[in-house]
Write a protein that holds these residues in place. Structure first.
Motif, PDB file in Angstrom:
ATOM      1  N   MET A   2       0.833  -1.195   0.000  1.00 12.09           N
ATOM      2  CA  MET A   2       0.000   0.000   0.000  1.00 12.09           C
ATOM      3  C   MET A   2       0.872   1.251   0.000  1.00 12.09           C
ATOM      4  SD  MET A   2      -2.977  -1.151   2.683  1.00 12.09           S
ATOM      5  CE  MET A   2      -3.966   0.296   2.370  1.00 12.09           C
ATOM      6  N   ARG A   3       0.473   2.233  -0.769  1.00  9.53           N
ATOM      7  CA  ARG A   3       1.256   3.468  -0.898  1.00  9.53           C
ATOM      8  C   ARG A   3       1.202   4.304   0.385  1.00  9.53           C
ATOM      9  NH1 ARG A   3       0.067   8.514  -2.887  1.00  9.53           N
ATOM     10  NH2 ARG A   3      -2.041   7.856  -3.505  1.00  9.53           N
ATOM     11  N   VAL A   4       0.046   4.286   1.049  1.00 10.78           N
ATOM     12  CA  VAL A   4      -0.116   5.057   2.284  1.00 10.78           C
ATOM     13  C   VAL A   4      -0.345   4.088   3.440  1.00 10.78           C
ATOM     14  CG1 VAL A   4      -1.516   6.761   3.494  1.00 10.78           C
ATOM     15  CG2 VAL A   4      -1.086   7.009   1.039  1.00 10.78           C
ATOM     16  N   PRO A   5       0.506   4.120   4.449  1.00 13.85           N
ATOM     17  CA  PRO A   5       0.337   3.192   5.570  1.00 13.85           C
ATOM     18  C   PRO A   5      -0.895   3.550   6.392  1.00 13.85           C
ATOM     19  CG  PRO A   5       2.051   4.774   6.070  1.00 13.85           C
ATOM     20  CD  PRO A   5       1.659   5.013   4.644  1.00 13.85           C
ATOM     21  N   PRO A   6      -1.598   2.559   6.903  1.00 14.83           N
ATOM     22  CA  PRO A   6      -2.814   2.836   7.678  1.00 14.83           C
ATOM     23  C   PRO A   6      -2.509   3.343   9.076  1.00 14.83           C
ATOM     24  CG  PRO A   6      -2.422   0.478   7.556  1.00 14.83           C
ATOM     25  CD  PRO A   6      -1.391   1.117   6.679  1.00 14.83           C
ATOM     26  N   SER A   7      -3.509   3.991   9.649  1.00 14.77           N
ATOM     27  CA  SER A   7      -3.426   4.463  11.027  1.00 14.77           C
ATOM     28  C   SER A   7      -4.393   3.709  11.935  1.00 14.77           C
ATOM     29  CB  SER A   7      -3.754   5.961  11.087  1.00 14.77           C
ATOM     30  OG  SER A   7      -2.870   6.704  10.281  1.00 14.77           O
ATOM     31  N   LEU A   8      -5.179   2.808  11.347  1.00 16.32           N
ATOM     32  CA  LEU A   8      -6.162   2.034  12.105  1.00 16.32           C
ATOM     33  C   LEU A   8      -6.334   0.688  11.421  1.00 16.32           C
ATOM     34  CD1 LEU A   8      -8.452   1.772  14.259  1.00 16.32           C
ATOM     35  CD2 LEU A   8      -9.976   2.893  12.612  1.00 16.32           C
ATOM     36  N   PHE A   9      -6.302  -0.375  12.206  1.00 14.57           N
ATOM     37  CA  PHE A   9      -6.434  -1.732  11.668  1.00 14.57           C
ATOM     38  C   PHE A   9      -7.541  -2.457  12.430  1.00 14.57           C
ATOM     39  CE2 PHE A   9      -4.408  -6.185  11.456  1.00 14.57           C
ATOM     40  CZ  PHE A   9      -5.102  -6.507  10.305  1.00 14.57           C
ATOM     41  N   ILE A  10      -8.535  -2.953  11.697  1.00 16.07           N
ATOM     42  CA  ILE A  10      -9.658  -3.663  12.299  1.00 16.07           C
ATOM     43  C   ILE A  10      -9.822  -5.006  11.599  1.00 16.07           C
ATOM     44  CG2 ILE A  10     -12.134  -3.622  12.789  1.00 16.07           C
ATOM     45  CD1 ILE A  10     -12.015  -0.567  12.633  1.00 16.07           C
ATOM     46  N   VAL A  11      -9.840  -6.073  12.367  1.00 15.27           N
ATOM     47  CA  VAL A  11     -10.095  -7.409  11.807  1.00 15.27           C
ATOM     48  C   VAL A  11     -11.399  -7.932  12.384  1.00 15.27           C
ATOM     49  CG1 VAL A  11      -7.635  -7.924  11.559  1.00 15.27           C
ATOM     50  CG2 VAL A  11      -8.827  -8.615  13.655  1.00 15.27           C
ATOM     51  N   ASP A  12     -12.157  -8.689  11.594  1.00 12.49           N
ATOM     52  CA  ASP A  12     -13.301  -9.349  12.213  1.00 12.49           C
ATOM     53  C   ASP A  12     -12.785 -10.563  12.979  1.00 12.49           C
ATOM     54  OD1 ASP A  12     -13.251 -11.651  10.633  1.00 12.49           O
ATOM     55  OD2 ASP A  12     -15.175 -11.296   9.691  1.00 12.49           O
ATOM     56  N   LEU A  13     -13.632 -11.175  13.789  1.00 12.90           N
ATOM     57  CA  LEU A  13     -13.163 -12.127  14.782  1.00 12.90           C
ATOM     58  C   LEU A  13     -12.391 -13.311  14.202  1.00 12.90           C
ATOM     59  CD1 LEU A  13     -16.246 -14.073  16.241  1.00 12.90           C
ATOM     60  CD2 LEU A  13     -16.156 -13.055  13.990  1.00 12.90           C
ATOM     61  N   PHE A  14     -12.704 -13.757  12.978  1.00 11.95           N
ATOM     62  CA  PHE A  14     -11.969 -14.869  12.397  1.00 11.95           C
ATOM     63  C   PHE A  14     -10.579 -14.462  11.920  1.00 11.95           C
ATOM     64  CE2 PHE A  14     -16.091 -17.030  12.119  1.00 11.95           C
ATOM     65  CZ  PHE A  14     -15.718 -18.329  12.432  1.00 11.95           C
ATOM     66  N   GLY A  15     -10.329 -13.159  11.797  1.00 13.81           N
ATOM     67  CA  GLY A  15      -9.029 -12.685  11.341  1.00 13.81           C
ATOM     68  C   GLY A  15      -8.095 -12.295  12.466  1.00 13.81           C
ATOM     69  N   PHE A  16      -8.374 -12.759  13.688  1.00 10.65           N
ATOM     70  CA  PHE A  16      -7.643 -12.290  14.866  1.00 10.65           C
ATOM     71  C   PHE A  16      -6.140 -12.544  14.784  1.00 10.65           C
ATOM     72  CE2 PHE A  16      -8.604 -16.703  15.730  1.00 10.65           C
ATOM     73  CZ  PHE A  16      -7.470 -17.181  16.386  1.00 10.65           C
ATOM     74  N   GLU A  17      -5.709 -13.582  14.066  1.00 12.89           N
ATOM     75  CA  GLU A  17      -4.276 -13.887  14.033  1.00 12.89           C
ATOM     76  C   GLU A  17      -3.475 -12.850  13.259  1.00 12.89           C
ATOM     77  OE1 GLU A  17      -3.471 -18.498  14.257  1.00 12.89           O
ATOM     78  OE2 GLU A  17      -5.356 -18.137  13.186  1.00 12.89           O
ATOM     79  N   ALA A  18      -4.159 -12.071  12.414  1.00 11.29           N
ATOM     80  CA  ALA A  18      -3.473 -10.989  11.702  1.00 11.29           C
ATOM     81  C   ALA A  18      -3.059  -9.868  12.648  1.00 11.29           C
ATOM     82  CB  ALA A  18      -4.361 -10.442  10.591  1.00 11.29           C
ATOM     83  N   LEU A  19      -3.653  -9.811  13.843  1.00 10.80           N
ATOM     84  CA  LEU A  19      -3.279  -8.793  14.816  1.00 10.80           C
ATOM     85  C   LEU A  19      -1.822  -8.922  15.243  1.00 10.80           C
ATOM     86  CD1 LEU A  19      -6.417  -9.040  17.139  1.00 10.80           C
ATOM     87  CD2 LEU A  19      -5.858  -7.095  15.674  1.00 10.80           C
ATOM     88  N   GLU A  20      -1.272 -10.121  15.115  1.00 10.25           N
ATOM     89  CA  GLU A  20       0.062 -10.391  15.630  1.00 10.25           C
ATOM     90  C   GLU A  20       1.158 -10.228  14.590  1.00 10.25           C
ATOM     91  OE1 GLU A  20       0.362 -13.467  18.759  1.00 10.25           O
ATOM     92  OE2 GLU A  20      -1.626 -14.102  18.095  1.00 10.25           O
ATOM     93  N   ILE A  21       0.815  -9.706  13.419  1.00 11.01           N
ATOM     94  CA  ILE A  21       1.862  -9.407  12.449  1.00 11.01           C
ATOM     95  C   ILE A  21       2.736  -8.303  13.047  1.00 11.01           C
ATOM     96  CG2 ILE A  21       2.387  -8.589  10.123  1.00 11.01           C
ATOM     97  CD1 ILE A  21      -0.264  -9.774   9.209  1.00 11.01           C
ATOM     98  N   ALA A  22       3.980  -8.645  13.348  1.00 13.89           N
ATOM     99  CA  ALA A  22       4.821  -7.797  14.184  1.00 13.89           C
ATOM    100  C   ALA A  22       5.038  -6.409  13.603  1.00 13.89           C
ATOM    101  CB  ALA A  22       6.168  -8.494  14.411  1.00 13.89           C
ATOM    102  N   GLU A  23       5.100  -6.306  12.285  1.00 11.79           N
ATOM    103  CA  GLU A  23       5.427  -5.015  11.662  1.00 11.79           C
ATOM    104  C   GLU A  23       4.275  -4.020  11.668  1.00 11.79           C
ATOM    105  OE1 GLU A  23       7.513  -8.322   9.259  1.00 11.79           O
ATOM    106  OE2 GLU A  23       5.593  -7.979  10.259  1.00 11.79           O
ATOM    107  N   PHE A  24       3.066  -4.472  12.012  1.00 11.88           N
ATOM    108  CA  PHE A  24       1.918  -3.573  11.973  1.00 11.88           C
ATOM    109  C   PHE A  24       1.938  -2.668  13.208  1.00 11.88           C
ATOM    110  CE2 PHE A  24      -1.094  -6.310   9.132  1.00 11.88           C
ATOM    111  CZ  PHE A  24      -0.151  -6.227   8.122  1.00 11.88           C
TER     112      PHE A  24
END
Length: 468
Positions: free
Chosen positions: A105-127
């Motif tokens: 992505m050209r512009v990095p996000p300032s807010l990240f929301i996952v629905d409950l089945f996507g919870f493991e994406a929360l642990e991507i260290a670089e986010f």
């Protein structure tokens, strides 16, 4: 994209029950809080309704929608694996593709929301940004989910074999027969995935819920209580609902709506069991006979029968090309043509429930359909099938008084208008409307989340930096 505006990224799981509220949340971030939003979706079920929904969201130009290709999980799950297992594994396996797309992505996000089945994406260290889990269900379902790791230690044997209800701190007890599907068999893979989810959801900075303060005050109080909170989640809870598609978002005009225009007010019962609900041939025939013998006006969304799985059509579009006459009782369509309409696979649900001719909803009690019914003031006849639907049905009938759960199933006798006309669904509808208005409880909850992300954007994203 303007760097002056904060950018939010939302990750949605497959299925209309997840995709619709995620897209509605995204729209509210755009229209009420001045965010740019990118939604990542995995359209694994490939249903016509899901495809149309994504196409409509993309064409609206409010959102940037990115479809991640579904991953092949055939070597990771059994052929007869439960829907819960399949979605959980699919969302875990899609993380590398999602991570790569985020970094592109050209512009990095300032807010990240996952629905409950996507919870493991929360642990991507670089986010590096505020992260939230969005739970598109009721607070009572979240409370049970968050408490399951404790129950897993305390309860011996199968939950469904217990004689006593399961007690949750500060909440209404849960009958063993009303537990969420993954709890029905502890040796099944979906139970292990459910435990992982229960532990992973609170790893966010907060939990967003598709409910509102006035609907579930007792459960929300328990989720926030300092004494009980240690048993649930040590993160803030933000009720931001009801989030559901409203009338008028799409141009819809069908034969069903033309037919409804000719019917008396409150005379039609709408029968639908969600985007995945199915029945066996025998059960389908019984429901058909019940509708026919009642002489009740109806619109019935039907799918080809699947013998052993109530959620069997979740990842399919039905048996290709079959007409309802191929699996409904012989002559049913002819005999009921003056009192009812049958819709194969899909119908414009919100438009139907908002029509003045509709006076009741025979429903599986999926949370999305429940919100559709509440917001249009239509009382429900509860007939739960799978997932958290039994828990929802118990709350709707016993706590809120906006549904009936008849002892005689609708396969034998359809509940008539007289039995549901006194329910308080109109009152609940008004509280939901108030919650979403500017200054309402849900509006204010989402404002807190947006404010935190905006502050992060101003401090760390301006001027725009490269993604980590």
């Amino acid at each position: 994209m303007e760097s002056s505006k904060p950018h939010a990224v939302l990750l949605a799981s497959p299925g209309l029950g997840h995709l619709i509220p995620v897209l509605e949340l995204a729209k509210r971030l755009v229209t009420h809080h001045a965010f740019h939003v990118t939604v990542f979706a995995i359209a694994a079920s490939a249903s016509p309704a899901e495809t149309q929904l994504l196409r409509s969201a993309t064409s609206s130009k409010l959102l940037h929608v990115v479809e991640l290709p579904p991953v092949n999980i055939s070597s990771l799950v059994d052929a007869d694996a439960a829907v819960f297992t399949r979605i959980a594994v699919m969302m875990r396996e899609v993380i590398p593709n999602f991570r790569a797309a985020m970094f592109a992505m050209r512009v990095p996000p300032s807010l990240f929301i996952v629905d409950l089945f996507g919870f493991e994406a929360l642990e991507i260290a670089e986010f590096d940004m505020p992260k939230y889990t969005f739970v598109p269900t009721a607070a009572c379902a979240l409370a049970l989910t968050l408490y399951v790791p404790t129950l897993d230690v305390e309860v011996k044997g199968e939950y469904v074999d217990r004689a006593e209800p399961l007690r949750l701190p500060g909440c209404k007890s849960v009958r063993p027969e009303d537990v969420i599907d993954p709890m029905m068999e502890r040796r099944n893979q979906q139970y292990l995935e459910y435990i992982r989810m229960a532990i992973g959801i609170p790893k966010a900075d907060g939990i967003l819920l598709n409910t509102w303060e006035d609907l579930e005050p007792t459960t929300l109080r328990a989720l926030r209580d300092h004494k009980a909170m240690a048993q649930f989640a040590k993160v803030p809870i933000y009720p931001i609902g009801p989030l559901t598609r409203s009338v008028g978002q799409e141009e819809v005009r069908t034969e069903l709506l033309d037919w409804l225009d000719l019917q008396p007010i409150d005379s039609v019962i709408y029968v639908s069991f969600g985007s995945g609900g199915t029945y066996s041939s025998e059960q389908l025939a019984e429901l058909a006979w019940g509708l026919e013998l009642s002489q009740q006006r109806f619109i019935w969304v039907v799918r080809p029968p699947i013998e052993n799985d109530h959620s069997g059509s979740f990842f399919t579009t039905g048996k290709g090309g079959e007409h309802p006459s191929d699996y409904l009782p012989e002559g049913f369509l002819t005999r009921t043509k003056n009192v009812g309409m049958v819709a194969p696979l899909w119908a414009p649900q919100v438009e139907i429930l908002s029509h003045p001719s509709v006076g009741g909803f025979l429903s599986h009690c999926g949370w999305g359909s429940t919100l559709d019914s509440m917001l249009n003031g239509v009382p429900m006849v509860a007939w739960p099938l799978y997932a958290e639907q039994r828990l929802n049905a118990a709350m709707l009938t016993e706590e809120l008084g906006i549904a009936v759960r008849p002892e005689v199933l609708p396969t034998k006798r359809v509940v008539r208008k007289e039995e549901i006309e006194k329910m308080r669904v109109k009152e609940v509808m008004k509280t939901g409307e108030r919650a979403l208005r500017k200054g309402g409880s849900s509006y204010n909850s989402l404002s807190q989340v947006a404010s935190a992300a905006t502050s992060f954007h101003k401090e760390y994203r301006s001027p725009v930096k490269n993604c980590p």
